[in-house]
Design a protein around this motif. Sequence first.
Motif, PDB file in Angstrom:
ATOM      1  N   VAL A 107     -29.756  88.464  61.842  1.00 34.70           N
ATOM      2  CA  VAL A 107     -28.657  87.888  60.860  1.00 34.70           C
ATOM      3  C   VAL A 107     -29.359  86.720  59.931  1.00 34.70           C
ATOM      4  N   GLY A 108     -30.114  86.037  60.448  1.00 37.34           N
ATOM      5  CA  GLY A 108     -30.584  84.969  59.457  1.00 37.34           C
ATOM      6  C   GLY A 108     -31.333  85.479  58.364  1.00 37.34           C
ATOM      7  N   THR A 109     -32.356  86.553  58.960  1.00 39.09           N
ATOM      8  CA  THR A 109     -32.954  87.146  58.020  1.00 39.09           C
ATOM      9  C   THR A 109     -32.015  87.828  56.739  1.00 39.09           C
ATOM     10  N   LEU A 110     -31.129  88.391  57.222  1.00 37.04           N
ATOM     11  CA  LEU A 110     -30.218  88.854  56.154  1.00 37.04           C
ATOM     12  C   LEU A 110     -29.398  87.776  55.015  1.00 37.04           C
ATOM     13  N   ALA A 124     -31.608  76.776  46.876  1.00 39.22           N
ATOM     14  CA  ALA A 124     -32.339  76.183  48.062  1.00 39.22           C
ATOM     15  C   ALA A 124     -31.346  75.760  49.118  1.00 39.22           C
ATOM     16  N   ALA A 125     -29.874  75.574  48.856  1.00 40.91           N
ATOM     17  CA  ALA A 125     -29.195  75.045  49.953  1.00 40.91           C
ATOM     18  C   ALA A 125     -28.735  76.365  50.698  1.00 40.91           C
ATOM     19  N   GLN A 126     -28.626  77.603  50.184  1.00 41.43           N
ATOM     20  CA  GLN A 126     -28.529  78.747  51.183  1.00 41.43           C
ATOM     21  C   GLN A 126     -29.565  78.842  51.811  1.00 41.43           C
ATOM     22  N   LEU A 127     -31.077  78.711  51.196  1.00 43.20           N
ATOM     23  CA  LEU A 127     -32.207  79.167  51.960  1.00 43.20           C
ATOM     24  C   LEU A 127     -32.267  78.373  53.236  1.00 43.20           C
ATOM     25  N   VAL A 128     -32.033  77.171  53.086  1.00 40.90           N
ATOM     26  CA  VAL A 128     -32.012  75.940  54.128  1.00 40.90           C
ATOM     27  C   VAL A 128     -31.074  76.441  55.359  1.00 40.90           C
ATOM     28  N   VAL A 129     -29.885  76.748  54.905  1.00 38.71           N
ATOM     29  CA  VAL A 129     -28.924  77.360  56.066  1.00 38.71           C
ATOM     30  C   VAL A 129     -29.472  78.412  56.680  1.00 38.71           C
ATOM     31  N   ALA A 130     -29.913  79.631  56.096  1.00 38.56           N
ATOM     32  CA  ALA A 130     -30.568  80.803  56.780  1.00 38.56           C
ATOM     33  C   ALA A 130     -31.475  80.545  57.374  1.00 38.56           C
ATOM     34  N   ARG A 131     -32.428  79.711  57.189  1.00 33.96           N
ATOM     35  CA  ARG A 131     -33.544  79.135  57.837  1.00 33.96           C
ATOM     36  C   ARG A 131     -33.099  78.451  59.133  1.00 33.96           C
ATOM     37  N   ASP A 154     -38.512  73.023  57.366  1.00 36.60           N
ATOM     38  CA  ASP A 154     -38.511  72.364  58.349  1.00 36.60           C
ATOM     39  C   ASP A 154     -37.108  72.733  58.759  1.00 36.60           C
ATOM     40  N   GLY A 155     -36.345  73.163  57.735  1.00 35.41           N
ATOM     41  CA  GLY A 155     -35.025  73.718  58.262  1.00 35.41           C
ATOM     42  C   GLY A 155     -35.039  74.507  59.352  1.00 35.41           C
ATOM     43  N   TYR A 156     -35.929  75.270  59.310  1.00 36.10           N
ATOM     44  CA  TYR A 156     -36.209  76.241  60.564  1.00 36.10           C
ATOM     45  C   TYR A 156     -36.916  75.429  61.915  1.00 36.10           C
TER      46      TYR A 156
END
Length: 496
Positions: free
Chosen positions: A101-104, A112-119, A66-68
């Motif tokens: 950029v988000g994909t990179l 998990a926190a970094q994944l939420v930010v990237a998403r 849901d971050g995305y």
Amino acid sequence: MRSTYDEDVHTSGLAGPPDPRRWAVLAVLSLALFVIILNNGLLNVALPSMMHDLDIGIGTAQWIVDGYSLVFAACLLTAGTLSDRYGRKRATLLGVVLFGVGTLLALAADGAAQLVVARAVMGVAASLVMPGTLSILVDVFPEHERPRALAVWGSASALGVAVGPVFGGALVGHFWWGSVFLVNLLPVAVVLAAGLLLLPESAAPVPRPLDPVGAVLGSAVMVALVFGAIHASGDGWTSAAVLGAFGGALVCATCFVAWERRHPSPMVDFALLRRPAFLGASAGIMLLFSGLAGTLFTLTQFLQFGLAYGPLKAGLALAPIAVAVGAGSSLAPWLARRTGPRGGVATGLAAAAAGALTLAAADGYPGVLPGLALLGVGVGLALGPATDTQLSMVAPERSGNAAALSDTMMELGNAVGVAVVGTVLAHGTVGAAAPGTGVEAAATAGFVTAGVIVAAGAVLAGLLLPGPARPAADAETGKPVVRTPRTGKEAPVRSA
């Protein structure tokens, strides 16, 4: 007071002959949509491996998903207004770059926190891309070709749904879960290169002022709503945090409506929402994607935890839904011409609801397959006519904002669907000894919840959307005419 959406010029965004490159343009737009949909398909298959490696539960996995969707939905109205003001091609290509950029960032994440930010970054990017694909499509295609173009556009989402799990399963099976993001990079590069050459630039002839207060209030409504739904899985629906989030959503929604009603150039014209056809199409889209997202969230875990499928096998097991959506999309223009938006959208939603309920009764893959077929055909039948109904009711110069409103309903449905059905799934696995334990039994309740959500959309579509246009004889010429859904004006019936 006359609605800002209620213009007389609704027939087409075309001032002259159709763009001869419009089908090549559609290919680029469809690929851009494919990248956005592919992203979630890839991630869903990777969730069980991600949950195991990062030692996270369903609640955290919901935030990664849901971050995305949440950021996507929160930014859509603002992105649509910006694209109308500064150019739809510019907004679309900027979004494609930001998506890369988000994909990179996701590839480099180790928590998990970094994944939420990237998403979240990818969600902002998608909010720029998706309204652009629809508004450019409206601009380059004449009205009589638009249903076919929307069917192709919708089929691109089906391909993303199918290819995402297959590629994701193969990558997770041979590499690590983060490798699923690698698949985004090639389509991003192709869309960027082809878009620079092929996409036409368009913008509103008279730029509308921005509405930052409305943007903040609208985003706050969706953030609070989904936050409450996600936390209900752990804290309970009556906990202080959950009730506070829902209360905050209600307050922000009230302020948003009051502000928009007084704003000279509102982001949302509520007179449009008073039209039954627009309301029925919007509610149908939101409830369709709410049920679809919840179903897929449950099914990926049911296949891997319940049926002990590996990631690749689970991805391949989901692939038939793409064929089904493609079949439904190809039939959608034919069905809508004969039954009107009401028949097309309501039939599609009813089929999708039946698919989710069929999955609830499945105890093995032979039972899953017909559920996937019904679900996919239903999505294909409903999406094109519902979207066409929404876009047909606004002036071409507002196409970016209108497309963003349509996409907002879609993404809000995605986010709330994962939150609500995920909450049901989480409650069914309370007390499990390890992540994934008890999913097989809890999945039934998840599928039933998704089916009920989509069935509610079918009822609303049947009540609110118009049926087939009935020709009437012109008083002077005696020739058949129909009343167009956009303006209410009469137009000659085209011969076949």
